[in-house]
Design an enzyme around this catalytic site. Structure first.
Site, mmCIF file in Angstrom:
data_model
loop_
_atom_site.group_PDB
_atom_site.id
_atom_site.type_symbol
_atom_site.label_atom_id
_atom_site.label_comp_id
_atom_site.label_asym_id
_atom_site.label_seq_id
_atom_site.Cartn_x
_atom_site.Cartn_y
_atom_site.Cartn_z
ATOM 1 N N LYS A 195 1.638 -8.516 3.296
ATOM 2 C CA LYS A 195 0.461 -9.100 4.410
ATOM 3 C C LYS A 195 -0.202 -10.006 3.957
ATOM 4 C CE LYS A 195 -2.832 -6.412 3.434
ATOM 5 N NZ LYS A 195 -4.723 -6.592 3.128
ATOM 6 N N THR A 252 -4.388 -8.681 9.323
ATOM 7 C CA THR A 252 -5.126 -10.075 8.572
ATOM 8 C C THR A 252 -4.741 -11.360 8.922
ATOM 9 O OG1 THR A 252 -2.730 -9.416 6.804
ATOM 10 C CG2 THR A 252 -5.040 -8.263 6.460
#
Length: 336
Positions: A195, A252
């Site tokens: 991620k 994120t």
């Protein structure tokens, strides 16, 4: 044999994330000793009773102290939470190796892969701490500043022993903090590492001014890359669709508290890598993970075009706009 409940814990790494987790554990009544390699940083924390450098204005409870004496910190508890950047993870374990025995359990909150080898961190731990059979990882959609402030948070705890996972979940859980148990250490690790690279991609897209449509496409197709690699190497798909996978990915990629997203924004706006990282002033794990994910993907025989383009932008000076053009010009194919 491990105690039924965790009473104390040693935390290694007094950056923002290590400090935030130490605060959560201390507020839950554990005795916490926080280690950092810098005596000056430790002295400042103990004198000010807060980590003013990373989390200013958040006071330490009396049961949270800081030390730069690694031997003393390792002897403090049978439970050890490692929160150092991925590129120094093996070195940290090497330093701990002569200080730990089979009674010690090691957990980590580091997100990334080993830089040189592309190995997952549990593989590194098995190599460096074979005397510590019980281990686990904590991960999920969590920003350090929000955890430190006591805002509502959820995360996943995966361990190779169910009893350890249960104890760690109990140690973290509170009215503001929901922790879930998993047995899929590999899946939790992989979601946390990938991620970060995809958040850089999302930031680059926004830095170029490409808008919400492009950002969502990156998140969605990035998740497809995570799923392809995860399934190929043995992670559980439900883990990658949970907090430690898609949850952390969305967080994120969409919030500017993410250092990885901010790095991408700076790159998309024309800054160089070194300048952008210097402006952020903290470790940006995705910049390191972009180097190692390629090794793992090549080993697994998995195509990861978004991650590959991030690598080329970071380390081959590929202009961000050209990287996007190349992604859009790939051969047309079915989504699934």
């Amino acid at each position: 044999m491990m105690r039924q409940r965790i009473q104390s814990i040693a935390v290694y790494g007094a950056g923002s994330w290590g400090t935030a987790l130490a605060l959560q554990l201390a507020r839950n009544g554990l005795d916490v000793l926080l280690w950092d390699i810098s005596p000056e940083h430790v002295d400042n924390i103990n004198r000010q009773h807060e980590n003013a450098h990373y989390l200013p204005g958040i006071p330490f409870p009396d049961n949270l102290r800081c030390s730069s004496d690694l031997q003393a910190v390792a002897a403090f508890s049978d439970y050890h939470l490692v929160v150092v950047p991925s590129h120094v993870f093996r070195g940290m374990l090497k330093n701990l190796a002569p200080l730990l025995t089979e009674k010690d359990a090691v957990i980590w909150a580091t997100k990334g892969l080993e830089l040189d080898t592309g190995k997952l961190l549990h593989q590194v731990l098995e190599e460096e701490l074979p005397q510590c059979p019980a281990y686990g990882v904590v991960s999920g959609p969590t920003f350090a500043a929000e955890v430190a402030r006591g805002l509502p948070t959820a995360m996943t705890v995966a361990a190779n022993e169910p009893a350890l996972a249960q104890r760690v979940v109990e140690a973290f859980s509170a009215a503001n903090y929901r922790a879930y148990i998993s047995a899929d250490v590999m899946g939790v690790e992989l979601g946390g590492a990938l991620k970060n690279v995809l958040a850089i991609a999302a930031g680059i897209s926004d830095g170029l001014g490409f808008g919400a449509n492009a950002r969502v496409a990156i998140v969605t197709r990035g998740l497809a890359e995570i799923m392809r690699l995860g399934v190929k190497i043995g992670a559980q798909p439900e883990t990658l669709m949970g907090l430690a996978g898609v949850g952390d990915l969305i967080l994120t990629c969409t919030d500017d508290q993410s250092r990885n997203r901010r790095l991408g924004l700076a790159l998309g706006q024309g800054k160089g890598l070194d300048e952008a990282i210097a402006d952020i002033g903290q470790a940006v794990e995705g910049a390191k993970s972009a180097l190692s994910i390629g090794k793992l993907a090549e080993y697994a025989g998995v195509e990861m075009p978004i991650c590959q383009q991030v690598y080329r932008i970071l380390y081959e000076q590929l202009p961000p706009r050209q990287a996007v053009d190349e992604l859009l010009s790939r051969d047309l194919k079915a989504e699934f």
